[in-house]
Scaffold this motif. Structure first.
Motif, PDB file in Angstrom:
ATOM      1  N   GLU A 147      18.233  35.048 102.561  1.00 57.17           N
ATOM      2  CA  GLU A 147      16.858  35.514 102.385  1.00 57.17           C
ATOM      3  C   GLU A 147      16.260  34.888 101.121  1.00 57.17           C
ATOM      4  OE1 GLU A 147      15.066  37.863 104.126  1.00 57.17           O
ATOM      5  OE2 GLU A 147      16.599  38.501 105.543  1.00 57.17           O
ATOM      6  N   PRO A 148      14.957  34.637 101.117  1.00 54.15           N
ATOM      7  CA  PRO A 148      14.324  34.108  99.900  1.00 54.15           C
ATOM      8  C   PRO A 148      14.230  35.187  98.819  1.00 54.15           C
ATOM      9  CG  PRO A 148      12.670  34.538 101.581  1.00 54.15           C
ATOM     10  CD  PRO A 148      14.009  34.771 102.224  1.00 54.15           C
ATOM     11  N   VAL A 149      14.113  34.759  97.585  1.00 48.03           N
ATOM     12  CA  VAL A 149      13.907  35.673  96.466  1.00 48.03           C
ATOM     13  C   VAL A 149      12.419  35.996  96.401  1.00 48.03           C
ATOM     14  CG1 VAL A 149      14.028  35.948  93.963  1.00 48.03           C
ATOM     15  CG2 VAL A 149      15.818  34.687  95.176  1.00 48.03           C
ATOM     16  N   VAL A 150      12.111  37.279  96.309  1.00 49.65           N
ATOM     17  CA  VAL A 150      10.731  37.728  96.157  1.00 49.65           C
ATOM     18  C   VAL A 150      10.644  38.451  94.820  1.00 49.65           C
ATOM     19  CG1 VAL A 150       8.916  39.237  97.076  1.00 49.65           C
ATOM     20  CG2 VAL A 150      10.404  37.953  98.645  1.00 49.65           C
ATOM     21  N   VAL A 151       9.675  38.057  93.996  1.00 48.99           N
ATOM     22  CA  VAL A 151       9.449  38.698  92.697  1.00 48.99           C
ATOM     23  C   VAL A 151       8.121  39.426  92.769  1.00 48.99           C
ATOM     24  CG1 VAL A 151       9.096  38.336  90.234  1.00 48.99           C
ATOM     25  CG2 VAL A 151      10.794  36.974  91.463  1.00 48.99           C
ATOM     26  N   LYS A 152       8.151  40.690  92.383  1.00 49.32           N
ATOM     27  CA  LYS A 152       6.926  41.499  92.437  1.00 49.32           C
ATOM     28  C   LYS A 152       6.873  42.416  91.227  1.00 49.32           C
ATOM     29  CE  LYS A 152       9.251  44.969  95.277  1.00 49.32           C
ATOM     30  NZ  LYS A 152       9.093  46.311  94.848  1.00 49.32           N
ATOM     31  N   LEU A 154       8.947  43.268  86.149  1.00 48.88           N
ATOM     32  CA  LEU A 154       9.127  42.623  87.445  1.00 48.88           C
ATOM     33  C   LEU A 154      10.460  43.016  88.049  1.00 48.88           C
ATOM     34  CD1 LEU A 154       8.052  39.014  86.397  1.00 48.88           C
ATOM     35  CD2 LEU A 154       6.633  40.741  87.513  1.00 48.88           C
ATOM     36  N   VAL A 155      10.511  43.011  89.360  1.00 43.95           N
ATOM     37  CA  VAL A 155      11.763  43.213  90.080  1.00 43.95           C
ATOM     38  C   VAL A 155      11.895  42.082  91.090  1.00 43.95           C
ATOM     39  CG1 VAL A 155      10.800  44.788  91.821  1.00 43.95           C
ATOM     40  CG2 VAL A 155      13.218  44.907  91.255  1.00 43.95           C
ATOM     41  N   ALA A 156      13.115  41.586  91.229  1.00 48.95           N
ATOM     42  CA  ALA A 156      13.415  40.532  92.204  1.00 48.95           C
ATOM     43  C   ALA A 156      14.203  41.148  93.345  1.00 48.95           C
ATOM     44  CB  ALA A 156      14.227  39.412  91.559  1.00 48.95           C
ATOM     45  N   GLU A 165      16.357  43.399 101.501  1.00 53.41           N
ATOM     46  CA  GLU A 165      16.077  44.775 101.089  1.00 53.41           C
ATOM     47  C   GLU A 165      16.709  45.129  99.742  1.00 53.41           C
ATOM     48  OE1 GLU A 165      14.065  46.944 102.846  1.00 53.41           O
ATOM     49  OE2 GLU A 165      13.652  45.108 103.975  1.00 53.41           O
ATOM     50  N   GLN A 166      17.477  44.205  99.171  1.00 43.72           N
ATOM     51  CA  GLN A 166      18.227  44.493  97.946  1.00 43.72           C
ATOM     52  C   GLN A 166      17.447  44.101  96.698  1.00 43.72           C
ATOM     53  OE1 GLN A 166      20.566  46.481  99.276  1.00 43.72           O
ATOM     54  NE2 GLN A 166      22.142  45.523  98.039  1.00 43.72           N
ATOM     55  N   ARG A 167      17.441  44.966  95.711  1.00 43.88           N
ATOM     56  CA  ARG A 167      16.930  44.616  94.390  1.00 43.88           C
ATOM     57  C   ARG A 167      18.063  43.892  93.672  1.00 43.88           C
ATOM     58  NH1 ARG A 167      15.404  49.859  95.484  1.00 43.88           N
ATOM     59  NH2 ARG A 167      13.139  50.129  95.747  1.00 43.88           N
ATOM     60  N   VAL A 168      17.808  42.660  93.252  1.00 37.78           N
ATOM     61  CA  VAL A 168      18.880  41.840  92.696  1.00 37.78           C
ATOM     62  C   VAL A 168      18.641  41.435  91.245  1.00 37.78           C
ATOM     63  CG1 VAL A 168      19.679  40.977  94.934  1.00 37.78           C
ATOM     64  CG2 VAL A 168      17.878  39.733  93.700  1.00 37.78           C
ATOM     65  N   GLU A 178      21.884  40.681  89.154  1.00 34.40           N
ATOM     66  CA  GLU A 178      23.150  41.263  89.624  1.00 34.40           C
ATOM     67  C   GLU A 178      24.192  40.156  89.781  1.00 34.40           C
ATOM     68  OE1 GLU A 178      23.727  44.367  89.737  1.00 34.40           O
ATOM     69  OE2 GLU A 178      22.259  45.493  90.881  1.00 34.40           O
ATOM     70  N   ALA A 179      25.445  40.474  89.462  1.00 31.74           N
ATOM     71  CA  ALA A 179      26.518  39.477  89.477  1.00 31.74           C
ATOM     72  C   ALA A 179      26.594  38.736  90.809  1.00 31.74           C
ATOM     73  CB  ALA A 179      27.853  40.139  89.157  1.00 31.74           C
ATOM     74  N   GLY A 180      26.497  39.428  91.921  1.00 34.62           N
ATOM     75  CA  GLY A 180      26.611  38.787  93.229  1.00 34.62           C
ATOM     76  C   GLY A 180      25.439  37.901  93.607  1.00 34.62           C
ATOM     77  N   ALA A 181      24.357  37.977  92.851  1.00 32.01           N
ATOM     78  CA  ALA A 181      23.162  37.179  93.159  1.00 32.01           C
ATOM     79  C   ALA A 181      22.950  36.039  92.163  1.00 32.01           C
ATOM     80  CB  ALA A 181      21.932  38.083  93.180  1.00 32.01           C
ATOM     81  N   ARG A 182      23.830  35.899  91.206  1.00 32.95           N
ATOM     82  CA  ARG A 182      23.666  34.851  90.188  1.00 32.95           C
ATOM     83  C   ARG A 182      23.876  33.470  90.780  1.00 32.95           C
ATOM     84  NH1 ARG A 182      26.741  38.416  85.634  1.00 32.95           N
ATOM     85  NH2 ARG A 182      25.048  39.935  85.480  1.00 32.95           N
TER      86      ARG A 182
END
Length: 160
Positions: free
Chosen positions: A3-8, A63-65, A69-72, A100-104
């Motif tokens: 999934e793409p990263v979405v920043v909002k 901001l949250v990335a 559905e996951q906040r990363v 988050e470690a798994g999204a680095r």
């Protein structure tokens, strides 16, 4: 396909996850130097309350990335006035950026950093300043790849 990263912009419903991530960042710093970096009881709740109080502040960038559905990750920055003590003119201060470690190493930090930069620039900040723990070499490499230069080195002495 990932999934793409979405920043909002951060919202109230993001605050539980962001409080947890902010606490992880605090614990990292406390682990590397507990004499310098404080860790208080209830840090998750404290960050959640603090960020909630800042959601409507026009000088604050929260901001949250997400990926799916996951906040990363999240970022926290502020437009700051001239600081004579630090010999620092008006600027945008990047206080927190966490992934988050798994999204680095998946573009999350870059997406957050790009959006922070854009919002601080739109708010009139002529530069962005940040501090990073001297032990956090991965973060330092990330920031240097994005055009940051080293300007200060904090030193601490414990007083008897």
């Amino acid at each position: 396909m990932e999934e793409p990263v979405v920043v909002k912009s951060m919202r109230v419903e993001d605050l539980d996850d962001v409080g947890r991530m902010a606490a992880a960042l605090v614990r990292y710093h406390n682990d590397v130097d507990p004499k310098r970096f404080l860790l208080v009881e209830g840090v998750e709740r404290g960050y959640k309350r603090y960020f909630e109080s800042q959601l409507a502040d026009t000088a604050t960038v929260l901001l949250v990335a997400t990926r799916g559905e996951q906040r990363v990750g999240y970022a926290y920055a502020r437009v700051e006035p001239r600081d004579w003590n630090a010999l620092l003119d008006a600027h945008g201060a990047l206080h927190d950026i966490y992934v988050e470690a798994g999204a680095r190493r998946g573009g999350v930090a870059t997406a957050l950093l790009d959006e922070v930069r854009s919002r601080l620039r739109a708010a009139g900040a002529p530069r962005m300043v940040l501090m990073t723990a001297v032990q956090n070499e991965a973060a330092q490499r990330l920031f240097e790849r994005h055009g940051f230069r080293r300007t200060m080195l904090e030193m601490t002495e414990e007083l008897p």
